[in-house]
Design a protein around this motif. Structure first.
Motif, PDB file in Angstrom:
ATOM      1  N   ILE A 182       0.861  -1.188   0.000  1.00 43.71           N
ATOM      2  CA  ILE A 182       0.000   0.000   0.000  1.00 43.71           C
ATOM      3  C   ILE A 182       0.897   1.238   0.000  1.00 43.71           C
ATOM      4  N   VAL A 183       0.725   2.100  -1.010  1.00 39.98           N
ATOM      5  CA  VAL A 183       1.538   3.317  -1.087  1.00 39.98           C
ATOM      6  C   VAL A 183       0.759   4.542  -0.617  1.00 39.98           C
ATOM      7  N   LYS A 184      -0.572   4.415  -0.546  1.00 35.87           N
ATOM      8  CA  LYS A 184      -1.383   5.480   0.027  1.00 35.87           C
ATOM      9  C   LYS A 184      -2.688   4.890   0.522  1.00 35.87           C
ATOM     10  N   ILE A 185      -3.152   5.385   1.667  1.00 35.06           N
ATOM     11  CA  ILE A 185      -4.451   4.958   2.184  1.00 35.06           C
ATOM     12  C   ILE A 185      -4.994   6.060   3.080  1.00 35.06           C
ATOM     13  N   GLU A 186      -6.296   6.345   2.951  1.00 33.93           N
ATOM     14  CA  GLU A 186      -6.935   7.356   3.787  1.00 33.93           C
ATOM     15  C   GLU A 186      -8.406   7.028   3.959  1.00 33.93           C
ATOM     16  N   ASP A 187      -8.982   7.514   5.054  1.00 35.40           N
ATOM     17  CA  ASP A 187     -10.406   7.292   5.278  1.00 35.40           C
ATOM     18  C   ASP A 187     -11.205   8.364   4.551  1.00 35.40           C
ATOM     19  N   ALA A 188     -12.501   8.141   4.431  1.00 37.13           N
ATOM     20  CA  ALA A 188     -13.362   9.015   3.627  1.00 37.13           C
ATOM     21  C   ALA A 188     -13.368  10.454   4.133  1.00 37.13           C
ATOM     22  N   GLU A 189     -13.246  10.657   5.443  1.00 36.95           N
ATOM     23  CA  GLU A 189     -13.273  12.005   6.009  1.00 36.95           C
ATOM     24  C   GLU A 189     -11.868  12.597   6.162  1.00 36.95           C
ATOM     25  N   LYS A 190     -10.872  11.840   5.694  1.00 35.86           N
ATOM     26  CA  LYS A 190      -9.466  12.283   5.771  1.00 35.86           C
ATOM     27  C   LYS A 190      -9.022  12.598   7.198  1.00 35.86           C
ATOM     28  N   ASN A 191      -9.470  11.766   8.130  1.00 36.08           N
ATOM     29  CA  ASN A 191      -8.952  11.861   9.491  1.00 36.08           C
ATOM     30  C   ASN A 191      -7.520  11.351   9.551  1.00 36.08           C
ATOM     31  N   TYR A 192      -7.253  10.293   8.776  1.00 29.67           N
ATOM     32  CA  TYR A 192      -5.924   9.700   8.727  1.00 29.67           C
ATOM     33  C   TYR A 192      -5.566   9.385   7.280  1.00 29.67           C
ATOM     34  N   SER A 193      -4.374   9.816   6.873  1.00 27.66           N
ATOM     35  CA  SER A 193      -3.914   9.579   5.512  1.00 27.66           C
ATOM     36  C   SER A 193      -2.413   9.279   5.520  1.00 27.66           C
ATOM     37  N   TRP A 194      -2.063   8.087   5.049  1.00 23.22           N
ATOM     38  CA  TRP A 194      -0.655   7.695   4.947  1.00 23.22           C
ATOM     39  C   TRP A 194      -0.227   7.714   3.478  1.00 23.22           C
ATOM     40  N   GLU A 195       0.967   8.214   3.204  1.00 19.69           N
ATOM     41  CA  GLU A 195       1.501   8.160   1.847  1.00 19.69           C
ATOM     42  C   GLU A 195       2.982   7.796   1.898  1.00 19.69           C
ATOM     43  N   LEU A 196       3.360   6.816   1.088  1.00 19.94           N
ATOM     44  CA  LEU A 196       4.745   6.357   1.039  1.00 19.94           C
ATOM     45  C   LEU A 196       5.635   7.441   0.443  1.00 19.94           C
ATOM     46  N   LYS A 197       6.709   7.772   1.141  1.00 18.19           N
ATOM     47  CA  LYS A 197       7.604   8.831   0.690  1.00 18.19           C
ATOM     48  C   LYS A 197       9.017   8.341   0.375  1.00 18.19           C
ATOM     49  N   GLY A 198       9.334   7.117   0.743  1.00 19.54           N
ATOM     50  CA  GLY A 198      10.674   6.623   0.454  1.00 19.54           C
ATOM     51  C   GLY A 198      10.916   5.283   1.107  1.00 19.54           C
ATOM     52  N   ASN A 199      12.028   4.665   0.779  1.00 21.02           N
ATOM     53  CA  ASN A 199      12.391   3.385   1.384  1.00 21.02           C
ATOM     54  C   ASN A 199      13.894   3.189   1.283  1.00 21.02           C
ATOM     55  N   LYS A 200      14.409   2.316   2.141  1.00 21.87           N
ATOM     56  CA  LYS A 200      15.823   1.972   2.072  1.00 21.87           C
ATOM     57  C   LYS A 200      16.043   0.582   2.659  1.00 21.87           C
ATOM     58  N   LYS A 201      17.136  -0.026   2.261  1.00 24.95           N
ATOM     59  CA  LYS A 201      17.525  -1.338   2.765  1.00 24.95           C
ATOM     60  C   LYS A 201      18.405  -1.130   3.987  1.00 24.95           C
ATOM     61  N   ILE A 202      18.128  -1.876   5.043  1.00 21.28           N
ATOM     62  CA  ILE A 202      18.923  -1.786   6.267  1.00 21.28           C
ATOM     63  C   ILE A 202      19.631  -3.118   6.500  1.00 21.28           C
ATOM     64  N   GLU A 203      20.943  -3.096   6.448  1.00 16.89           N
ATOM     65  CA  GLU A 203      21.729  -4.291   6.738  1.00 16.89           C
ATOM     66  C   GLU A 203      21.962  -4.380   8.244  1.00 16.89           C
ATOM     67  N   ASN A 204      22.198  -5.574   8.742  1.00 14.88           N
ATOM     68  CA  ASN A 204      22.411  -5.785  10.181  1.00 14.88           C
ATOM     69  C   ASN A 204      21.311  -5.121  11.000  1.00 14.88           C
ATOM     70  N   TYR A 205      20.091  -5.365  10.577  1.00 19.14           N
ATOM     71  CA  TYR A 205      18.916  -4.742  11.189  1.00 19.14           C
ATOM     72  C   TYR A 205      18.683  -5.238  12.609  1.00 19.14           C
ATOM     73  N   ASN A 206      18.414  -4.309  13.500  1.00 20.52           N
ATOM     74  CA  ASN A 206      18.031  -4.630  14.872  1.00 20.52           C
ATOM     75  C   ASN A 206      16.722  -3.916  15.148  1.00 20.52           C
ATOM     76  N   GLU A 207      15.689  -4.648  15.454  1.00 20.43           N
ATOM     77  CA  GLU A 207      14.375  -4.028  15.638  1.00 20.43           C
ATOM     78  C   GLU A 207      14.261  -3.239  16.939  1.00 20.43           C
ATOM     79  N   LEU A 208      15.189  -3.443  17.867  1.00 24.98           N
ATOM     80  CA  LEU A 208      15.137  -2.727  19.137  1.00 24.98           C
ATOM     81  C   LEU A 208      15.731  -1.335  18.985  1.00 24.98           C
TER      82      LEU A 208
END
Length: 295
Positions: A182-208
């Protein structure tokens, strides 16, 4: 000095609210209305980290300030002088984390409350199934050719745009189940709207995050306690009304003339200030993503 140790964990938690592997990190700009019935908007950046077994969604501030926090903590350790980290670190707008397990896309929603001065991580799990209606309409969202899909979820009607060029059936928040990210999603009243703005690869990823690693280093538990969603919502609501409720007994033991280390400010005045700031932070958003039915 039990009270001081508990206070240290509490302040670290309030101002900062893993395996060696790679991850794809997707950056979403979230535009939202924090207050019900008010059209003023705020923006923040959320991230979705995708690994081969799961994804993790959270506020970017929880990890973007790691280097600043690390420098500040190391400086305090060397000097022995307390520094109010809330003057250095910004508090994330959203403190929750959401895991989705692959391939089931089972959701684990995590947030934390203070328990005796230390964070207690609470979670609820659910099988979130979306009844997507994929439509023929297509358009370009940023650099991606995207296709439209609609669904109803959490008491709101949502319109999503997904791209098959990124073959992850995932998205921000709990959203998933489309044949591409999903690159964009919003509700009908536009209370919440997300839009993808970029991405990158993370090596040696630590979720903490660094703050989580620090808590574990000093004996804090990162283990989550899974409870029903109803109990989760009540516990979190009670905590936001009175964040220091579970510390009352310990706080009452602080000597009246006790000062914050390295400052001329009394401990009790300092705590009162932090309690006020924390309540204001939690009260700044009352327009939830999901509209929960009152029972």
């Amino acid at each position: 000095m039990k009270w001081y140790k508990s206070l240290s964990f509490a302040l670290l938690f309030l101002v900062t609210l893993a395996n060696a592997q790679s991850a794809n990190r997707f950056f979403y700009e979230l535009t939202f209305k924090p207050k019900k019935g008010i059209d003023s908007l705020q923006k923040t950046v959320m991230i979705l980290d995708v690994t081969d077994k799961k994804s993790l969604y959270r506020d970017y501030l929880t990890v973007s300030q790691d280097s600043i926090l690390k420098i500040t903590v190391e400086k305090m350790q060397k000097s022995g002088i307390f520094q109010d980290m809330s003057k250095v670190i910004r508090q994330p707008k959203f403190s929750h984390k959401i895991y989705k397990s692959y391939p089931t896309m089972k959701v684990q929603y995590i947030d934390a409350v203070l328990n005796g001065g230390r964070p207690l991580y609470l979670s609820y799990s659910e099988e979130t199934k979306f009844n997507w209606k994929i439509e023929n309409e297509k358009k370009k969202i940023g650099e991606y050719e995207a296709q439209k899909a609609t669904t109803e979820f959490g008491g709101r009607k949502w319109t999503a745009w997904f791209t098959e060029s990124i073959p992850f059936p995932d998205g921000p928040y709990k959203f998933s189940g489309l044949p591409g990210l999903i690159v964009k999603i919003e509700d009908a009243e536009k209370n919440y709207s997300w839009e993808l703005k970029g991405n990158k690869k993370i090596e040696n990823y630590n979720e903490l995050s660094y703050s989580e690693q620090l808590m574990a280093q000093f004996g804090g538990s990162l283990k989550t306690t899974d409870i029903t969603r109803e109990k989760f919502e009540k516990t979190l609501a009670d905590f936001k009304k009175d964040p220091f409720a579970n510390m009352r007994d310990q706080l009452s033991q602080i000597p009246a003339d006790a000062k914050m280390p390295g400052t001329d400010k009394s401990v009790k005045d300092f705590i009162a200030e932090k309690e006020r700031e924390t309540k204001e932070l939690y009260g700044s958003i009352d327009n939830s993503i999901e509209i929960l039915e009152k029972k």
